[in-house]
Design a protein around this motif. Structure first.
Motif, PDB file in Angstrom:
ATOM      1  N   TYR A 131      36.677  44.265  12.465  1.00  0.00           N
ATOM      2  CA  TYR A 131      37.000  43.879  13.831  1.00  0.00           C
ATOM      3  C   TYR A 131      37.073  45.132  14.691  1.00  0.00           C
ATOM      4  O   TYR A 131      37.714  46.107  14.324  1.00  0.00           O
ATOM      5  N   VAL A 132      36.411  45.069  15.843  1.00  0.00           N
ATOM      6  CA  VAL A 132      36.335  46.221  16.741  1.00  0.00           C
ATOM      7  C   VAL A 132      37.004  45.846  18.059  1.00  0.00           C
ATOM      8  O   VAL A 132      36.729  44.789  18.633  1.00  0.00           O
ATOM      9  N   TYR A 133      37.890  46.749  18.532  1.00  0.00           N
ATOM     10  CA  TYR A 133      38.677  46.503  19.724  1.00  0.00           C
ATOM     11  C   TYR A 133      38.458  47.611  20.745  1.00  0.00           C
ATOM     12  O   TYR A 133      38.193  48.753  20.383  1.00  0.00           O
ATOM     13  N   ASP A 134      38.622  47.251  22.010  1.00  0.00           N
ATOM     14  CA  ASP A 134      38.532  48.268  23.058  1.00  0.00           C
ATOM     15  C   ASP A 134      39.880  48.958  23.225  1.00  0.00           C
ATOM     16  O   ASP A 134      40.841  48.659  22.500  1.00  0.00           O
ATOM     17  N   GLU A 135      39.961  49.862  24.177  1.00  0.00           N
ATOM     18  CA  GLU A 135      41.183  50.639  24.377  1.00  0.00           C
ATOM     19  C   GLU A 135      42.342  49.800  24.920  1.00  0.00           C
ATOM     20  O   GLU A 135      43.492  50.233  24.917  1.00  0.00           O
ATOM     21  N   LYS A 136      42.051  48.566  25.353  1.00  0.00           N
ATOM     22  CA  LYS A 136      43.101  47.660  25.834  1.00  0.00           C
ATOM     23  C   LYS A 136      43.458  46.594  24.799  1.00  0.00           C
ATOM     24  O   LYS A 136      44.077  45.583  25.130  1.00  0.00           O
ATOM     25  N   ASN A 137      43.014  46.811  23.544  1.00  0.00           N
ATOM     26  CA  ASN A 137      43.284  45.910  22.418  1.00  0.00           C
ATOM     27  C   ASN A 137      42.583  44.562  22.516  1.00  0.00           C
ATOM     28  O   ASN A 137      43.004  43.596  21.882  1.00  0.00           O
ATOM     29  N   ASN A 138      41.512  44.480  23.289  1.00  0.00           N
ATOM     30  CA  ASN A 138      40.699  43.261  23.344  1.00  0.00           C
ATOM     31  C   ASN A 138      39.612  43.367  22.283  1.00  0.00           C
ATOM     32  O   ASN A 138      38.957  44.401  22.167  1.00  0.00           O
ATOM     33  N   GLU A 139      39.426  42.273  21.527  1.00  0.00           N
ATOM     34  CA  GLU A 139      38.372  42.291  20.515  1.00  0.00           C
ATOM     35  C   GLU A 139      37.009  42.336  21.191  1.00  0.00           C
ATOM     36  O   GLU A 139      36.710  41.530  22.069  1.00  0.00           O
ATOM     37  N   ILE A 140      36.195  43.302  20.786  1.00  0.00           N
ATOM     38  CA  ILE A 140      34.841  43.447  21.328  1.00  0.00           C
ATOM     39  C   ILE A 140      33.865  42.638  20.478  1.00  0.00           C
ATOM     40  O   ILE A 140      33.049  41.892  20.989  1.00  0.00           O
ATOM     41  N   THR A 141      33.949  42.819  19.171  1.00  0.00           N
ATOM     42  CA  THR A 141      33.024  42.173  18.251  1.00  0.00           C
ATOM     43  C   THR A 141      33.609  42.194  16.854  1.00  0.00           C
ATOM     44  O   THR A 141      34.613  42.860  16.602  1.00  0.00           O
ATOM     45  N   ASN A 142      32.995  41.446  15.935  1.00  0.00           N
ATOM     46  CA  ASN A 142      33.352  41.538  14.528  1.00  0.00           C
ATOM     47  C   ASN A 142      32.107  41.308  13.697  1.00  0.00           C
ATOM     48  O   ASN A 142      31.197  40.592  14.115  1.00  0.00           O
ATOM     49  N   LYS A 143      32.056  41.969  12.569  1.00  0.00           N
ATOM     50  CA  LYS A 143      30.895  41.922  11.685  1.00  0.00           C
ATOM     51  C   LYS A 143      31.361  41.770  10.247  1.00  0.00           C
ATOM     52  O   LYS A 143      32.440  42.217   9.875  1.00  0.00           O
ATOM     53  N   SER A 144      30.516  41.190   9.424  1.00  0.00           N
ATOM     54  CA  SER A 144      30.776  41.094   8.002  1.00  0.00           C
ATOM     55  C   SER A 144      30.432  42.418   7.343  1.00  0.00           C
ATOM     56  O   SER A 144      29.448  43.055   7.701  1.00  0.00           O
ATOM     57  N   GLY A 145      31.255  42.867   6.379  1.00  0.00           N
ATOM     58  CA  GLY A 145      30.966  44.084   5.644  1.00  0.00           C
ATOM     59  C   GLY A 145      32.174  44.982   5.500  1.00  0.00           C
ATOM     60  O   GLY A 145      33.309  44.577   5.762  1.00  0.00           O
ATOM     61  N   GLU A 146      31.914  46.221   5.079  1.00  0.00           N
ATOM     62  CA  GLU A 146      32.958  47.221   4.835  1.00  0.00           C
ATOM     63  C   GLU A 146      32.881  48.324   5.882  1.00  0.00           C
ATOM     64  O   GLU A 146      31.831  48.940   6.061  1.00  0.00           O
ATOM     65  N   LEU A 147      33.971  48.567   6.561  1.00  0.00           N
ATOM     66  CA  LEU A 147      34.024  49.606   7.585  1.00  0.00           C
ATOM     67  C   LEU A 147      33.964  50.977   6.931  1.00  0.00           C
ATOM     68  O   LEU A 147      34.771  51.298   6.061  1.00  0.00           O
ATOM     69  N   LEU A 148      32.993  51.789   7.345  1.00  0.00           N
ATOM     70  CA  LEU A 148      32.869  53.150   6.835  1.00  0.00           C
ATOM     71  C   LEU A 148      33.407  54.183   7.814  1.00  0.00           C
ATOM     72  O   LEU A 148      33.808  55.268   7.408  1.00  0.00           O
ATOM     73  N   GLY A 149      33.411  53.863   9.099  1.00  0.00           N
ATOM     74  CA  GLY A 149      33.923  54.786  10.098  1.00  0.00           C
ATOM     75  C   GLY A 149      33.602  54.311  11.498  1.00  0.00           C
ATOM     76  O   GLY A 149      32.810  53.388  11.687  1.00  0.00           O
ATOM     77  N   PHE A 150      34.230  54.965  12.484  1.00  0.00           N
ATOM     78  CA  PHE A 150      33.959  54.615  13.880  1.00  0.00           C
ATOM     79  C   PHE A 150      34.286  55.788  14.787  1.00  0.00           C
ATOM     80  O   PHE A 150      34.996  56.712  14.402  1.00  0.00           O
ATOM     81  N   SER A 151      33.716  55.735  15.982  1.00  0.00           N
ATOM     82  CA  SER A 151      34.017  56.696  17.042  1.00  0.00           C
ATOM     83  C   SER A 151      34.244  55.888  18.314  1.00  0.00           C
ATOM     84  O   SER A 151      34.284  54.659  18.270  1.00  0.00           O
ATOM     85  N   SER A 152      34.340  56.554  19.440  1.00  0.00           N
ATOM     86  CA  SER A 152      34.561  55.832  20.692  1.00  0.00           C
ATOM     87  C   SER A 152      33.324  55.066  21.154  1.00  0.00           C
ATOM     88  O   SER A 152      33.421  54.189  22.011  1.00  0.00           O
ATOM     89  N   THR A 153      32.165  55.367  20.578  1.00  0.00           N
ATOM     90  CA  THR A 153      30.912  54.730  21.032  1.00  0.00           C
ATOM     91  C   THR A 153      30.141  53.988  19.945  1.00  0.00           C
ATOM     92  O   THR A 153      29.169  53.304  20.247  1.00  0.00           O
ATOM     93  N   SER A 154      30.548  54.116  18.679  1.00  0.00           N
ATOM     94  CA  SER A 154      29.809  53.439  17.602  1.00  0.00           C
ATOM     95  C   SER A 154      30.710  53.221  16.388  1.00  0.00           C
ATOM     96  O   SER A 154      31.791  53.808  16.291  1.00  0.00           O
TER      97      SER A 154
END
Length: 60
Positions: free
Chosen positions: A13-36
């Motif tokens: 589950y991916v959220y923006d800086e205001k805690n709103n869900e942007i998107t969600n995907k099936s799988g294992e999270l390996l990492g994230f940054s502010s843009t990906s």
């Protein structure tokens, strides 16, 4: 802009800086940054942008 990404069961589950869900995907999270974020799903490693669009698709 991505605020944070978390793993819940087999979904990412991916959220923006205001805690709103942007998107969600099936799988294992390996990492994230502010843009990906990076998710492993089966034999694929997918790099998504902040809107859930695939930027890169790798096979392991």
């Amino acid at each position: 802009m991505i605020g944070y990404a978390i793993q819940k069961g087999n979904r990412v589950y991916v959220y923006d800086e205001k805690n709103n869900e942007i998107t969600n995907k099936s799988g294992e999270l390996l990492g994230f940054s502010s843009t990906s974020y990076v998710v492993k799903n089966g034999h694929q490693v997918l790099v998504y942008d902040e809107h859930g669009r695939i930027l890169k698709n790798y096979y392991d």
